[in-house]
Design a protein around this motif. Structure first.
Motif, PDB file in Angstrom:
ATOM      1  N   LEU A 166       0.825  -1.204   0.000  1.00 28.59           N
ATOM      2  CA  LEU A 166       0.000   0.000   0.000  1.00 28.59           C
ATOM      3  C   LEU A 166       0.865   1.263   0.000  1.00 28.59           C
ATOM      4  O   LEU A 166       0.546   2.234  -0.698  1.00 28.59           O
ATOM      5  N   LEU A 167       1.961   1.233   0.748  1.00 24.19           N
ATOM      6  CA  LEU A 167       2.865   2.386   0.764  1.00 24.19           C
ATOM      7  C   LEU A 167       3.534   2.587  -0.589  1.00 24.19           C
ATOM      8  O   LEU A 167       3.748   3.724  -1.027  1.00 24.19           O
ATOM      9  N   LEU A 168       3.858   1.477  -1.265  1.00 20.08           N
ATOM     10  CA  LEU A 168       4.445   1.568  -2.601  1.00 20.08           C
ATOM     11  C   LEU A 168       3.465   2.209  -3.578  1.00 20.08           C
ATOM     12  O   LEU A 168       3.831   3.105  -4.336  1.00 20.08           O
ATOM     13  N   LEU A 169       2.216   1.773  -3.556  1.00 24.57           N
ATOM     14  CA  LEU A 169       1.198   2.359  -4.431  1.00 24.57           C
ATOM     15  C   LEU A 169       0.981   3.834  -4.121  1.00 24.57           C
ATOM     16  O   LEU A 169       0.840   4.653  -5.024  1.00 24.57           O
ATOM     17  N   LEU A 170       0.967   4.159  -2.834  1.00 23.42           N
ATOM     18  CA  LEU A 170       0.794   5.552  -2.432  1.00 23.42           C
ATOM     19  C   LEU A 170       1.969   6.399  -2.923  1.00 23.42           C
ATOM     20  O   LEU A 170       1.771   7.517  -3.422  1.00 23.42           O
ATOM     21  N   GLY A 171       3.175   5.870  -2.826  1.00 23.36           N
ATOM     22  CA  GLY A 171       4.350   6.590  -3.302  1.00 23.36           C
ATOM     23  C   GLY A 171       4.324   6.805  -4.797  1.00 23.36           C
ATOM     24  O   GLY A 171       4.686   7.880  -5.297  1.00 23.36           O
ATOM     25  N   ILE A 172       3.901   5.785  -5.537  1.00 22.96           N
ATOM     26  CA  ILE A 172       3.822   5.903  -6.995  1.00 22.96           C
ATOM     27  C   ILE A 172       2.774   6.931  -7.399  1.00 22.96           C
ATOM     28  O   ILE A 172       3.005   7.756  -8.287  1.00 22.96           O
ATOM     29  N   VAL A 173       1.627   6.892  -6.761  1.00 24.56           N
ATOM     30  CA  VAL A 173       0.567   7.863  -7.064  1.00 24.56           C
ATOM     31  C   VAL A 173       1.031   9.273  -6.696  1.00 24.56           C
ATOM     32  O   VAL A 173       0.786  10.225  -7.437  1.00 24.56           O
ATOM     33  N   LEU A 217      -6.069  -0.772 -11.439  1.00 28.19           N
ATOM     34  CA  LEU A 217      -5.853  -1.221 -10.071  1.00 28.19           C
ATOM     35  C   LEU A 217      -7.006  -2.098  -9.597  1.00 28.19           C
ATOM     36  O   LEU A 217      -6.798  -3.060  -8.849  1.00 28.19           O
ATOM     37  N   PHE A 218      -8.201  -1.809 -10.070  1.00 27.61           N
ATOM     38  CA  PHE A 218      -9.364  -2.575  -9.645  1.00 27.61           C
ATOM     39  C   PHE A 218      -9.782  -3.657 -10.641  1.00 27.61           C
ATOM     40  O   PHE A 218     -10.535  -4.554 -10.288  1.00 27.61           O
ATOM     41  N   THR A 219      -9.309  -3.578 -11.887  1.00 30.90           N
ATOM     42  CA  THR A 219      -9.753  -4.556 -12.889  1.00 30.90           C
ATOM     43  C   THR A 219      -8.660  -5.504 -13.352  1.00 30.90           C
ATOM     44  O   THR A 219      -8.967  -6.554 -13.918  1.00 30.90           O
ATOM     45  N   LEU A 220      -7.411  -5.178 -13.122  1.00 28.97           N
ATOM     46  CA  LEU A 220      -6.303  -6.000 -13.598  1.00 28.97           C
ATOM     47  C   LEU A 220      -6.206  -7.283 -12.791  1.00 28.97           C
ATOM     48  O   LEU A 220      -6.433  -7.295 -11.582  1.00 28.97           O
ATOM     49  N   GLN A 221      -5.886  -8.380 -13.470  1.00 28.01           N
ATOM     50  CA  GLN A 221      -5.749  -9.666 -12.791  1.00 28.01           C
ATOM     51  C   GLN A 221      -4.483  -9.679 -11.954  1.00 28.01           C
ATOM     52  O   GLN A 221      -3.531  -8.959 -12.223  1.00 28.01           O
ATOM     53  N   ILE A 253       7.100  -1.682 -14.759  1.00 23.09           N
ATOM     54  CA  ILE A 253       7.736  -2.749 -13.967  1.00 23.09           C
ATOM     55  C   ILE A 253       6.785  -3.318 -12.922  1.00 23.09           C
ATOM     56  O   ILE A 253       6.849  -4.506 -12.600  1.00 23.09           O
ATOM     57  N   LEU A 254       5.895  -2.495 -12.403  1.00 25.84           N
ATOM     58  CA  LEU A 254       5.017  -2.863 -11.286  1.00 25.84           C
ATOM     59  C   LEU A 254       4.068  -4.009 -11.678  1.00 25.84           C
ATOM     60  O   LEU A 254       3.464  -4.000 -12.732  1.00 25.84           O
ATOM     61  N   ARG A 255       3.940  -4.958 -10.801  1.00 21.36           N
ATOM     62  CA  ARG A 255       2.956  -6.041 -10.936  1.00 21.36           C
ATOM     63  C   ARG A 255       1.881  -5.881  -9.876  1.00 21.36           C
ATOM     64  O   ARG A 255       2.158  -5.467  -8.769  1.00 21.36           O
ATOM     65  N   LYS A 256       0.666  -6.269 -10.229  1.00 21.50           N
ATOM     66  CA  LYS A 256      -0.425  -6.185  -9.276  1.00 21.50           C
ATOM     67  C   LYS A 256      -0.385  -7.397  -8.354  1.00 21.50           C
ATOM     68  O   LYS A 256      -0.268  -8.531  -8.802  1.00 21.50           O
ATOM     69  N   ARG A 257      -0.481  -7.143  -7.082  1.00 19.71           N
ATOM     70  CA  ARG A 257      -0.532  -8.212  -6.066  1.00 19.71           C
ATOM     71  C   ARG A 257      -1.831  -8.080  -5.310  1.00 19.71           C
ATOM     72  O   ARG A 257      -2.517  -7.090  -5.376  1.00 19.71           O
ATOM     73  N   GLU A 258      -2.144  -9.116  -4.576  1.00 25.45           N
ATOM     74  CA  GLU A 258      -3.372  -9.084  -3.763  1.00 25.45           C
ATOM     75  C   GLU A 258      -3.202  -8.232  -2.554  1.00 25.45           C
ATOM     76  O   GLU A 258      -2.202  -8.085  -1.983  1.00 25.45           O
TER      77      GLU A 258
END
Length: 155
Positions: A2-9, A83-87, A150-155
């Motif tokens: 979550l911190l990584l996503l927040l930093g990227i945004v 973020l909400f639709t990607l597998q 580079i970023l991959r979506k994780r659960e």
């Protein structure tokens, strides 16, 4: 994660704000007698502003800066959609591609302005902070675009 996503945004939003400011604010070049930007030339002597040159190069810079803002906004919107639709395990290729294109547009616009401004701007003028912000927005947008790729979506 979550911190990584927040930093990227946050990085993306900083680059987007820099793009907006550099495009809108009238300080691409400045001197003792006034300032000029992509849209107008303002004088401190008579207090008025005239429209910018009608040359093709300034219109190209205007278009490239607007395209960079559009692509960066689309990239942020696509990031939230993906973020909400990607597998799980998917990469943010579309988001990254749009952000990299935004960075290339701002770089191209700043290069054209750098090369062509000596013909238009007097030698006594210096580049202003909006011009510098455009150059700062370029690597920030490029880095955020590369991070998205580079970023991959994780659960």
């Amino acid at each position: 994660m979550l911190l990584l996503l927040l930093g990227i945004v946050l990085l993306h939003i900083i680059a987007l704000v820099l793009l907006f400011v550099s495009t809108i604010v009238s300080v691409w070049t400045s001197s003792d007698t006034g300032t000029s930007d992509l849209w107008s030339n303002c004088s401190t002597i008579n207090g008025g502003c005239d429209p910018a040159s009608t040359g093709e190069w300034i219109q190209a810079v205007q278009a490239l800066m607007i395209l960079s803002i559009i692509f960066s906004c689309l990239s942020l919107f696509l990031f939230f959609c993906q973020l909400f639709t990607l597998q799980k395990g998917g990469r943010f290729f579309v988001t990254g591609t749009f952000q990299i294109l935004a960075s290339l547009f701002v770089m191209s616009g700043a290069i054209i302005y750098t090369v062509m401004s000596p013909d238009w701007v007097p030698e006594t003028d210096v580049f202003g902070y909006s011009y510098i912000l455009a150059w700062v927005a370029f690597p920030l947008a490029l880095i955020s675009g590369l991070i998205y790729v580079i970023l991959r979506k994780r659960e």
